[in-house]
Design a protein around this motif. Structure first.
Motif, PDB file in Angstrom:
ATOM      1  N   GLN A 387      26.897  47.267   6.897  1.00 56.64           N
ATOM      2  CA  GLN A 387      27.426  46.273   5.963  1.00 56.64           C
ATOM      3  C   GLN A 387      26.416  46.056   4.847  1.00 56.64           C
ATOM      4  OE1 GLN A 387      28.361  42.502   7.687  1.00 56.64           O
ATOM      5  NE2 GLN A 387      29.509  41.775   5.921  1.00 56.64           N
ATOM      6  N   GLN A 388      26.777  46.482   3.654  1.00 57.26           N
ATOM      7  CA  GLN A 388      25.847  46.426   2.537  1.00 57.26           C
ATOM      8  C   GLN A 388      25.822  45.068   1.857  1.00 57.26           C
ATOM      9  OE1 GLN A 388      23.886  48.885   2.121  1.00 57.26           O
ATOM     10  NE2 GLN A 388      24.895  50.429   3.363  1.00 57.26           N
ATOM     11  N   ILE A 389      26.950  44.380   1.803  1.00 52.43           N
ATOM     12  CA  ILE A 389      27.043  43.073   1.159  1.00 52.43           C
ATOM     13  C   ILE A 389      27.572  42.083   2.189  1.00 52.43           C
ATOM     14  CG2 ILE A 389      28.001  41.783  -0.779  1.00 52.43           C
ATOM     15  CD1 ILE A 389      28.460  44.419  -2.202  1.00 52.43           C
ATOM     16  N   PHE A 390      26.924  40.935   2.310  1.00 51.19           N
ATOM     17  CA  PHE A 390      27.355  39.941   3.284  1.00 51.19           C
ATOM     18  C   PHE A 390      27.085  38.540   2.740  1.00 51.19           C
ATOM     19  CE2 PHE A 390      23.003  41.090   4.110  1.00 51.19           C
ATOM     20  CZ  PHE A 390      22.367  39.885   4.350  1.00 51.19           C
ATOM     21  N   LEU A 391      27.737  37.556   3.365  1.00 54.79           N
ATOM     22  CA  LEU A 391      27.602  36.160   2.970  1.00 54.79           C
ATOM     23  C   LEU A 391      26.618  35.485   3.918  1.00 54.79           C
ATOM     24  CD1 LEU A 391      28.947  34.262   0.824  1.00 54.79           C
ATOM     25  CD2 LEU A 391      30.308  33.362   2.708  1.00 54.79           C
ATOM     26  N   ALA A 392      25.495  35.037   3.370  1.00 51.33           N
ATOM     27  CA  ALA A 392      24.461  34.368   4.161  1.00 51.33           C
ATOM     28  C   ALA A 392      24.640  32.864   4.044  1.00 51.33           C
ATOM     29  CB  ALA A 392      23.071  34.780   3.681  1.00 51.33           C
ATOM     30  N   THR A 393      25.125  32.222   5.102  1.00 52.13           N
ATOM     31  CA  THR A 393      25.355  30.777   5.114  1.00 52.13           C
ATOM     32  C   THR A 393      24.179  30.109   5.816  1.00 52.13           C
ATOM     33  OG1 THR A 393      27.737  31.159   5.258  1.00 52.13           O
ATOM     34  CG2 THR A 393      26.945  28.958   5.783  1.00 52.13           C
ATOM     35  N   PHE A 394      23.388  29.346   5.062  1.00 51.21           N
ATOM     36  CA  PHE A 394      22.226  28.679   5.651  1.00 51.21           C
ATOM     37  C   PHE A 394      22.439  27.174   5.803  1.00 51.21           C
ATOM     38  CE2 PHE A 394      21.662  29.141   1.100  1.00 51.21           C
ATOM     39  CZ  PHE A 394      21.331  27.866   0.691  1.00 51.21           C
ATOM     40  N   GLU A 395      23.513  26.632   5.315  1.00 53.66           N
ATOM     41  CA  GLU A 395      23.872  25.217   5.546  1.00 53.66           C
ATOM     42  C   GLU A 395      25.364  25.155   5.838  1.00 53.66           C
ATOM     43  OE1 GLU A 395      23.996  20.839   3.380  1.00 53.66           O
ATOM     44  OE2 GLU A 395      22.867  22.463   2.456  1.00 53.66           O
ATOM     45  N   ARG A 396      25.691  25.076   7.100  1.00 54.05           N
ATOM     46  CA  ARG A 396      27.097  25.033   7.498  1.00 54.05           C
ATOM     47  C   ARG A 396      27.635  23.608   7.422  1.00 54.05           C
ATOM     48  NH1 ARG A 396      29.219  29.536   9.219  1.00 54.05           N
ATOM     49  NH2 ARG A 396      27.853  31.307   9.734  1.00 54.05           N
ATOM     50  N   PRO A 397      28.946  23.471   7.217  1.00 56.87           N
ATOM     51  CA  PRO A 397      29.532  22.118   7.108  1.00 56.87           C
ATOM     52  C   PRO A 397      29.386  21.348   8.422  1.00 56.87           C
ATOM     53  CG  PRO A 397      31.038  23.806   6.277  1.00 56.87           C
ATOM     54  CD  PRO A 397      29.936  24.530   6.986  1.00 56.87           C
ATOM     55  N   VAL A 398      29.000  20.089   8.290  1.00 56.24           N
ATOM     56  CA  VAL A 398      28.886  19.195   9.442  1.00 56.24           C
ATOM     57  C   VAL A 398      29.797  17.997   9.219  1.00 56.24           C
ATOM     58  CG1 VAL A 398      26.549  19.922  10.002  1.00 56.24           C
ATOM     59  CG2 VAL A 398      26.895  18.045   8.413  1.00 56.24           C
ATOM     60  N   LEU A 399      30.084  17.272  10.301  1.00 51.49           N
ATOM     61  CA  LEU A 399      31.002  16.136  10.233  1.00 51.49           C
ATOM     62  C   LEU A 399      30.349  14.984   9.479  1.00 51.49           C
ATOM     63  CD1 LEU A 399      33.810  15.269  11.327  1.00 51.49           C
ATOM     64  CD2 LEU A 399      32.583  14.123  13.179  1.00 51.49           C
ATOM     65  N   PRO A 400      30.930  14.539   8.331  1.00 56.01           N
ATOM     66  CA  PRO A 400      30.334  13.411   7.590  1.00 56.01           C
ATOM     67  C   PRO A 400      30.550  12.096   8.327  1.00 56.01           C
ATOM     68  CG  PRO A 400      32.370  14.107   6.541  1.00 56.01           C
ATOM     69  CD  PRO A 400      32.113  15.087   7.646  1.00 56.01           C
ATOM     70  N   THR A 401      29.602  11.199   8.195  1.00 55.41           N
ATOM     71  CA  THR A 401      29.670   9.886   8.857  1.00 55.41           C
ATOM     72  C   THR A 401      29.841   8.730   7.891  1.00 55.41           C
ATOM     73  OG1 THR A 401      27.252   9.723   8.786  1.00 55.41           O
ATOM     74  CG2 THR A 401      28.250  10.707  10.765  1.00 55.41           C
ATOM     75  N   GLU A 402      29.649   8.953   6.608  1.00 55.69           N
ATOM     76  CA  GLU A 402      29.734   7.883   5.627  1.00 55.69           C
ATOM     77  C   GLU A 402      30.561   8.339   4.437  1.00 55.69           C
ATOM     78  OE1 GLU A 402      26.796   5.034   2.901  1.00 55.69           O
ATOM     79  OE2 GLU A 402      25.985   6.647   4.140  1.00 55.69           O
ATOM     80  N   SER A 403      31.340   7.417   3.916  1.00 55.09           N
ATOM     81  CA  SER A 403      32.172   7.713   2.745  1.00 55.09           C
ATOM     82  C   SER A 403      31.338   7.599   1.476  1.00 55.09           C
ATOM     83  CB  SER A 403      33.353   6.742   2.690  1.00 55.09           C
ATOM     84  OG  SER A 403      34.050   6.885   1.468  1.00 55.09           O
ATOM     85  N   LEU A 404      31.328   8.663   0.711  1.00 51.30           N
ATOM     86  CA  LEU A 404      30.588   8.679  -0.557  1.00 51.30           C
ATOM     87  C   LEU A 404      31.475   8.429  -1.767  1.00 51.30           C
ATOM     88  CD1 LEU A 404      28.248  11.742   0.074  1.00 51.30           C
ATOM     89  CD2 LEU A 404      27.781   9.322   0.485  1.00 51.30           C
ATOM     90  N   TYR A 405      32.762   8.559  -1.600  1.00 48.38           N
ATOM     91  CA  TYR A 405      33.712   8.369  -2.688  1.00 48.38           C
ATOM     92  C   TYR A 405      34.826   7.444  -2.200  1.00 48.38           C
ATOM     93  CZ  TYR A 405      31.405  12.362  -4.867  1.00 48.38           C
ATOM     94  OH  TYR A 405      30.482  13.197  -5.425  1.00 48.38           O
ATOM     95  N   PRO A 406      35.384   6.668  -3.130  1.00 50.76           N
ATOM     96  CA  PRO A 406      35.020   6.550  -4.557  1.00 50.76           C
ATOM     97  C   PRO A 406      33.770   5.699  -4.764  1.00 50.76           C
ATOM     98  CG  PRO A 406      36.809   5.070  -4.055  1.00 50.76           C
ATOM     99  CD  PRO A 406      36.556   5.834  -2.785  1.00 50.76           C
TER     100      PRO A 406
END
Length: 438
Positions: A387-406
């Motif tokens: 595999q010559q090209i790949f996606l390197a994910t170093f921060e995976r999505p985690v469950l948020p605990t606080e609402s930032l919006y609005p």
């Protein structure tokens, strides 16, 4: 003293006598209307000076308004500020703090990387460049794909994002209508997500908003998965194209080599020569031997003739016949090798050598191309297995605990500022129009 001086003194005396009772009467009348205090205080003097120096009483300026009119103007100003500034701001604040739904954000960071092994000086066209070079544009491809309608359609088929964004937890203003077409869902997706790429490092930061923490992290993980699938497809297509191109080049080289062998075979059948080069070498060797023998015969014949033998003697005629036979053989061999003296118009050995050397050069080139093409084909197959090209994910999505919006406080402050600027601008424009008309 002259007469004129006497008259002048008399007139001055009469004036003094007249003025004294007049000043006394004026002072008495003034005290009757408003008594003059004998001693004024500092506060009274300041009030009197401020009254006399009131700028609104200066000539050419607007006279001072009564207190009732000033109070009426201030009230009108406050009513307008309340109606056009405070009331809309209060409506916005009511919506933000009482009605607006909480929105949770899931974040992921990843980058497109390449594990490239150089293939020496191999050149397979644009496909080799795509595989060998670490392309920063792949990151922009992923970013644009995240914001594309194709991503929205894929997410709708897999996790039904239209239902997630039309949950009852969402308020009426930001809730998505599932009856809208896919184009409207794409516009709504642009508002709820953002994908930013760092031009230096190539890191992509993904932010996904939803009305529940579970929906936010589910959507973000699905987006990362779809981005990985896209990168894998790009890599596989590039590798498949590279292998196909290498195989096509190898096939073409094999066909060229086969045609070169067939051309040599056809040449041998046409000329009746297995190897014209060796044939020419044998002919030259024979011609050299005949020339040596001819020189020996000519020498013997010259010796016999110098011995005063008759030309009709058997020895001289035998040597002369052998010399003529050698001349005919050498002439025949020379005609076979060159075109000089060829009477029947047949192709000679020189032309055969020229044609044969061209065929040999073509066969040599075809052999080298065939060898090089097969080497590149083998390397392309080995490279395609990785595999010559790949996606390197170093921060995976985690469950948020606080609402930032609005951002409620910031939004209310910004709206207050905007309403104030709009009302002030409108008031200034209106006053300017009135001043121009007057």
């Amino acid at each position: 003293m002259s007469l004129d001086d006497v008259k002048e003194d008399q007139r001055e005396g009469e004036l003094v006598t007249l003025i004294q009772p007049t000043m006394t009467d004026l002072r008495r009348e003034a005290e009757t209307i408003r008594p003059i205090p004998e001693k004024r205080g500092k506060l009274a003097l300041l009030r009197s000076a401020s009254t006399r120096l009131d700028w609104r009483r200066l000539p050419g300026l607007r006279p001072s308004q009564p207190d009732a009119e000033e109070a009426s103007y201030a009230g009108m100003l406050m009513r307008r500020v309340g109606l056009f500034v405070l009331l809309p701001t209060a409506v916005v604040a009511l919506y933000m703090f009482a009605i607006a739904s909480d929105q949770y954000t899931a974040t992921a960071q990843f980058a497109v990387r390449g594990n490239v092994e150089p293939m020496e000086h191999a050149s397979l066209g644009q496909f080799t460049a795509l595989i060998q070079k670490h392309n920063s544009q792949d990151g922009y491809i992923v970013r644009d794909y995240i914001q594309s309608q194709a991503m929205v359609e894929a997410l709708e088929k897999s996790i039904h994002i239209s239902k997630m964004y039309s949950r009852p937890e969402a308020d009426f203003w930001v809730r998505y209508d599932p009856r809208d077409p896919i184009e409207q869902l794409t516009k709504y997706w642009h508002k709820q997500t953002s994908a930013e790429i760092d031009a230096i490092s190539g890191v992509i930061r993904l932010n996904v908003r939803a009305f529940t923490p579970e929906d936010a992290v589910t959507i973000a993980r699905e987006v990362v998965t779809r981005a990985e699938v896209l990168i894998n497809d790009i890599s596989k297509r590039a590798q498949a194209d590279m292998v196909a191109q290498a195989k096509s080049d190898a096939t073409a080289a094999e066909e060229r080599l086969r045609k070169a062998h067939l051309a040599i075979q056809s040449f041998r059948n046409q000329w009746g020569l297995i190897d014209p080069v060796k044939t020419a070498e044998g002919t030259l060797t024979t011609l050299t031997l005949l020339r040596k023998e001819k020189i020996k015969l000519d020498s013997d014949l010259q010796v016999l003739r110098s011995s005063n033998l008759d030309e009709r003697s058997r020895s001289i005629q035998t040597l002369a016949a052998q010399s003529n036979a050698l001349d005919q053989q050498m002439t025949s061999l020379q005609n076979e090798m060159t075109s000089s003296g060829s009477a029947d118009g047949r192709q000679n050995l020189t032309e055969a050598l020229l044609a044969y050397e061209g065929l040999l050069v073509e066969r040599s080139i075809a052999e080298k191309l065939e060898e090089s093409a097969h080497t590149l084909y083998d390397k392309a197959r080995i490279s395609a297995s990785k595999q010559q090209i790949f996606l390197a994910t170093f921060e995976r999505p985690v469950l948020p605990t606080e609402s930032l919006y609005p951002e409620r406080g910031r939004t209310v402050f910004v709206m207050l500022f905007c309403f104030t600027v709009l009302w002030s601008s409108f008031t200034l424009v209106k006053a300017g129009i009135r001043d121009q008309r007057s």
